[in-house]
Scaffold this motif. Structure first.
Motif, PDB file in Angstrom:
ATOM      1  N   SER A  46       6.371  -4.166  19.746  1.00 28.74           N
ATOM      2  CA  SER A  46       7.611  -4.434  20.471  1.00 28.74           C
ATOM      3  C   SER A  46       7.806  -3.478  21.649  1.00 28.74           C
ATOM      4  O   SER A  46       7.393  -2.331  21.611  1.00 28.74           O
ATOM      5  N   THR A  47       8.452  -4.005  22.686  1.00 25.95           N
ATOM      6  CA  THR A  47       8.840  -3.184  23.833  1.00 25.95           C
ATOM      7  C   THR A  47      10.072  -2.362  23.473  1.00 25.95           C
ATOM      8  O   THR A  47      10.186  -1.186  23.835  1.00 25.95           O
ATOM      9  N   TYR A  48      10.998  -3.008  22.771  1.00 21.99           N
ATOM     10  CA  TYR A  48      12.217  -2.355  22.298  1.00 21.99           C
ATOM     11  C   TYR A  48      12.408  -2.736  20.838  1.00 21.99           C
ATOM     12  O   TYR A  48      12.157  -3.875  20.443  1.00 21.99           O
ATOM     13  N   GLY A  49      12.871  -1.784  20.039  1.00 19.35           N
ATOM     14  CA  GLY A  49      13.110  -2.057  18.633  1.00 19.35           C
ATOM     15  C   GLY A  49      14.479  -1.588  18.187  1.00 19.35           C
ATOM     16  O   GLY A  49      14.963  -0.540  18.651  1.00 19.35           O
ATOM     17  N   LEU A  50      15.094  -2.353  17.314  1.00 17.77           N
ATOM     18  CA  LEU A  50      16.393  -1.988  16.758  1.00 17.77           C
ATOM     19  C   LEU A  50      16.309  -2.106  15.245  1.00 17.77           C
ATOM     20  O   LEU A  50      16.053  -3.198  14.715  1.00 17.77           O
ATOM     21  N   VAL A  51      16.496  -0.993  14.545  1.00 15.09           N
ATOM     22  CA  VAL A  51      16.498  -1.015  13.084  1.00 15.09           C
ATOM     23  C   VAL A  51      17.915  -1.311  12.630  1.00 15.09           C
ATOM     24  O   VAL A  51      18.841  -0.526  12.863  1.00 15.09           O
ATOM     25  N   GLY A  52      18.082  -2.468  12.006  1.00 20.50           N
ATOM     26  CA  GLY A  52      19.405  -2.866  11.557  1.00 20.50           C
ATOM     27  C   GLY A  52      19.358  -4.218  10.878  1.00 20.50           C
ATOM     28  O   GLY A  52      18.348  -4.936  10.945  1.00 20.50           O
ATOM     29  N   ASP A  53      20.432  -4.576  10.223  1.00 16.87           N
ATOM     30  CA  ASP A  53      20.560  -5.852   9.511  1.00 16.87           C
ATOM     31  C   ASP A  53      20.867  -6.948  10.534  1.00 16.87           C
ATOM     32  O   ASP A  53      21.888  -6.899  11.223  1.00 16.87           O
ATOM     33  N   VAL A  54      19.977  -7.940  10.623  1.00 14.65           N
ATOM     34  CA  VAL A  54      20.170  -9.006  11.613  1.00 14.65           C
ATOM     35  C   VAL A  54      21.493  -9.732  11.403  1.00 14.65           C
ATOM     36  O   VAL A  54      22.108 -10.208  12.369  1.00 14.65           O
ATOM     37  N   ASN A  55      21.937  -9.813  10.168  1.00 14.91           N
ATOM     38  CA  ASN A  55      23.183 -10.528   9.892  1.00 14.91           C
ATOM     39  C   ASN A  55      24.402  -9.795  10.462  1.00 14.91           C
ATOM     40  O   ASN A  55      25.441 -10.416  10.702  1.00 14.91           O
ATOM     41  N   GLU A  56      24.262  -8.507  10.709  1.00 14.84           N
ATOM     42  CA  GLU A  56      25.338  -7.741  11.341  1.00 14.84           C
ATOM     43  C   GLU A  56      25.135  -7.619  12.849  1.00 14.84           C
ATOM     44  O   GLU A  56      26.088  -7.685  13.622  1.00 14.84           O
ATOM     45  N   VAL A  57      23.878  -7.455  13.264  1.00 17.96           N
ATOM     46  CA  VAL A  57      23.580  -7.201  14.680  1.00 17.96           C
ATOM     47  C   VAL A  57      23.714  -8.462  15.533  1.00 17.96           C
ATOM     48  O   VAL A  57      24.292  -8.420  16.637  1.00 17.96           O
ATOM     49  N   LEU A  58      23.197  -9.597  15.060  1.00 14.02           N
ATOM     50  CA  LEU A  58      23.109 -10.785  15.911  1.00 14.02           C
ATOM     51  C   LEU A  58      24.463 -11.345  16.349  1.00 14.02           C
ATOM     52  O   LEU A  58      24.610 -11.744  17.518  1.00 14.02           O
ATOM     53  N   PRO A  59      25.478 -11.400  15.474  1.00 12.21           N
ATOM     54  CA  PRO A  59      26.776 -11.888  15.975  1.00 12.21           C
ATOM     55  C   PRO A  59      27.334 -11.010  17.098  1.00 12.21           C
ATOM     56  O   PRO A  59      27.890 -11.523  18.079  1.00 12.21           O
ATOM     57  N   LEU A  60      27.165  -9.688  16.973  1.00  8.73           N
ATOM     58  CA  LEU A  60      27.645  -8.774  18.008  1.00  8.73           C
ATOM     59  C   LEU A  60      26.869  -8.975  19.308  1.00  8.73           C
ATOM     60  O   LEU A  60      27.445  -9.002  20.399  1.00  8.73           O
ATOM     61  N   LEU A  61      25.545  -9.134  19.186  1.00  6.70           N
ATOM     62  CA  LEU A  61      24.708  -9.341  20.360  1.00  6.70           C
ATOM     63  C   LEU A  61      25.049 -10.662  21.047  1.00  6.70           C
ATOM     64  O   LEU A  61      25.139 -10.728  22.281  1.00  6.70           O
ATOM     65  N   THR A  62      25.253 -11.708  20.256  1.00  5.65           N
ATOM     66  CA  THR A  62      25.592 -13.023  20.822  1.00  5.65           C
ATOM     67  C   THR A  62      26.913 -12.970  21.567  1.00  5.65           C
ATOM     68  O   THR A  62      27.032 -13.475  22.695  1.00  5.65           O
ATOM     69  N   ASP A  63      27.913 -12.347  20.968  1.00  8.79           N
ATOM     70  CA  ASP A  63      29.229 -12.240  21.613  1.00  8.79           C
ATOM     71  C   ASP A  63      29.144 -11.446  22.910  1.00  8.79           C
ATOM     72  O   ASP A  63      29.744 -11.815  23.922  1.00  8.79           O
ATOM     73  N   LYS A  64      28.375 -10.358  22.898  1.00  8.19           N
ATOM     74  CA  LYS A  64      28.247  -9.522  24.089  1.00  8.19           C
ATOM     75  C   LYS A  64      27.525 -10.272  25.217  1.00  8.19           C
ATOM     76  O   LYS A  64      27.907 -10.164  26.391  1.00  8.19           O
ATOM     77  N   LEU A  65      26.497 -11.042  24.848  1.00 10.69           N
ATOM     78  CA  LEU A  65      25.785 -11.834  25.851  1.00 10.69           C
ATOM     79  C   LEU A  65      26.678 -12.902  26.464  1.00 10.69           C
ATOM     80  O   LEU A  65      26.671 -13.112  27.679  1.00 10.69           O
ATOM     81  N   LYS A  66      27.441 -13.580  25.621  1.00  8.82           N
ATOM     82  CA  LYS A  66      28.354 -14.615  26.134  1.00  8.82           C
ATOM     83  C   LYS A  66      29.367 -14.004  27.091  1.00  8.82           C
ATOM     84  O   LYS A  66      29.690 -14.578  28.132  1.00  8.82           O
ATOM     85  N   GLU A  67      29.848 -12.830  26.718  1.00 15.70           N
ATOM     86  CA  GLU A  67      30.806 -12.143  27.576  1.00 15.70           C
ATOM     87  C   GLU A  67      30.176 -11.729  28.910  1.00 15.70           C
ATOM     88  O   GLU A  67      30.748 -11.900  29.984  1.00 15.70           O
ATOM     89  N   ARG A  68      28.943 -11.192  28.813  1.00 15.35           N
ATOM     90  CA  ARG A  68      28.271 -10.677  30.009  1.00 15.35           C
ATOM     91  C   ARG A  68      27.801 -11.818  30.920  1.00 15.35           C
ATOM     92  O   ARG A  68      27.901 -11.716  32.144  1.00 15.35           O
ATOM     93  N   LEU A  69      27.295 -12.899  30.318  1.00  9.12           N
ATOM     94  CA  LEU A  69      26.705 -13.984  31.112  1.00  9.12           C
ATOM     95  C   LEU A  69      27.642 -15.166  31.323  1.00  9.12           C
ATOM     96  O   LEU A  69      27.304 -16.106  32.031  1.00  9.12           O
ATOM     97  N   GLY A  70      28.832 -15.111  30.706  1.00  6.16           N
ATOM     98  CA  GLY A  70      29.791 -16.189  30.888  1.00  6.16           C
ATOM     99  C   GLY A  70      29.382 -17.493  30.267  1.00  6.16           C
ATOM    100  O   GLY A  70      29.678 -18.569  30.778  1.00  6.16           O
ATOM    101  N   ARG A  71      28.662 -17.431  29.139  1.00  5.79           N
ATOM    102  CA  ARG A  71      28.223 -18.657  28.475  1.00  5.79           C
ATOM    103  C   ARG A  71      29.103 -18.955  27.265  1.00  5.79           C
ATOM    104  O   ARG A  71      29.668 -18.085  26.666  1.00  5.79           O
TER     105      ARG A  71
END
Length: 326
Positions: free
Chosen positions: A301-326
């Motif tokens: 991997s170029t970047y790695g994040l150690v964490g529970d996907v069930n906790e990380v992915l909702p936060l990442l999705t929300d942040k992307l929607k906010e940042r990209l306006g989707r």
């Protein structure tokens, strides 16, 4: 005589993305050789794309246009290409590495008595010799294949290996029409149709893949497609997920699924088995999210994040929607 001849793959009446990549790479190689770049266009209405090829960098277009070429057949397209290659006398012929063009490149090389490299990720020219880079053994071995004196060297290149050629409006070139030679076409294509709901992972610039670490099919569909949509990409799956029946095979990435090389590959809850790495390790940027810090996916991997996907992915999705306006 052109130094480089690029086979133009057609999608929806336009030049396919892989061919735009190869025109860009072909321009670079041809300029280094001090020779012209040419396009090879085959089909029932092939001439329509010559001007597009010029705008994307070609100096010349060899066009074989015939009703017998309305659908791809090995006999018809290889006969047409052979006639064009004998007229053009290129040093190097570049094509994509789709299933169809692997068949085409191998058959053409056999007819011309020359060498071929399939599924290459790079091509170089130095001192009058051509070399192709091709990963094997799950990407653990990088082969450099150097062509001998037989010409043209034929290289079928994996999608998204190069940047696409920049379009230059107003650019023109010379069109050379080649007559379709007499050929026994032993295959008849009755009809073609798009597969309903088909996923074209090999063309996707961004892929989000879910693995067994998601825990259940409900978690997969709750987390992976929304994240892919937020990125504006496609979603894939590991073999374990497909074998478990969570998603159809067409989403599978790996040695026994699709081989992909997107600009961004996000692996979520994917451990990184060898067969999976074989299908995605040539991605330009790999982001791995896994709660196991020793998961093999982190080694590539170029970047790695150690964490529970069930906790990380909702936060990442929300942040992307906010940042990209989707």
């Amino acid at each position: 005589m052109p130094g480089v001849l690029v086979y133009i793959e057609q999608v929806g009446g336009d030049i396919a993305a892989i061919s735009r990549e190869l025109l860009g790479k072909g321009r670079e190689l041809a300029d280094g050789m001090g020779q012209p770049l040419a396009a090879l266009i085959i089909g029932a209405q092939a001439g329509n794309l010559a001007e597009r090829a010029f705008a994307l960098g070609a100096d010349k277009a060899y066009v074989v246009e015939d009703a017998a070429l309305a659908s791809y057949t090995t006999d018809g397209y290889v006969a047409a290409a052979t006639a064009a290659v004998k007229e053009a006398q290129p040093e190097l012929l570049l094509a994509g590495a789709s299933f169809q063009l692997r068949d085409f490149a191998a058959a053409l090389a056999a007819d011309l008595g020359t060498g071929v490299a399939i599924d290459a990720t790079n091509v170089s020219a130095e001192g009058g010799q051509f070399s192709a880079i091709r990963p094997s053994h799950g990407g653990n071995v990088i082969n450099t294949m150097t062509f001998t004196s037989a010409r043209p060297a034929i290289v079928a290149v994996r999608k998204q290996s190069f940047a696409e050629a920049a379009e230059q409006s107003g650019r023109s070139g010379e069109t050379v029409k080649i007559a379709m030679p007499a050929a026994e076409i032993r295959t008849e294509v009755a009809n073609t149709a798009e597969k309903s709901g088909a996923v074209n992972l090999t063309d996707a610039a961004i892929i989000v893949t879910g693995g067994r670490g998601l825990g259940s099919p409900d978690n997969y569909f709750k987390l992976i497609p929304p994240l892919a949509a937020a990125f504006g990409g496609a979603y894939g799956a590991s073999r374990a997920v497909v074998d478990a029946g969570w998603v159809p095979y067409e989403h599978q990435v790996g040695q026994t699924g699709k081989t992909v090389s997107p600009k961004l590959y996000v692996a979520c809850g994917v451990s990184g088995a060898i067969q999976h790495l074989a299908g995605m390790r040539t991605s330009r940027n790999i982001v791995a999210i896994n709660k196991d810090p020793d998961a093999p996916i982190f080694r590539v991997s170029t970047y790695g994040l150690v964490g529970d996907v069930n906790e990380v992915l909702p936060l990442l999705t929300d942040k992307l929607k906010e940042r990209l306006g989707r």
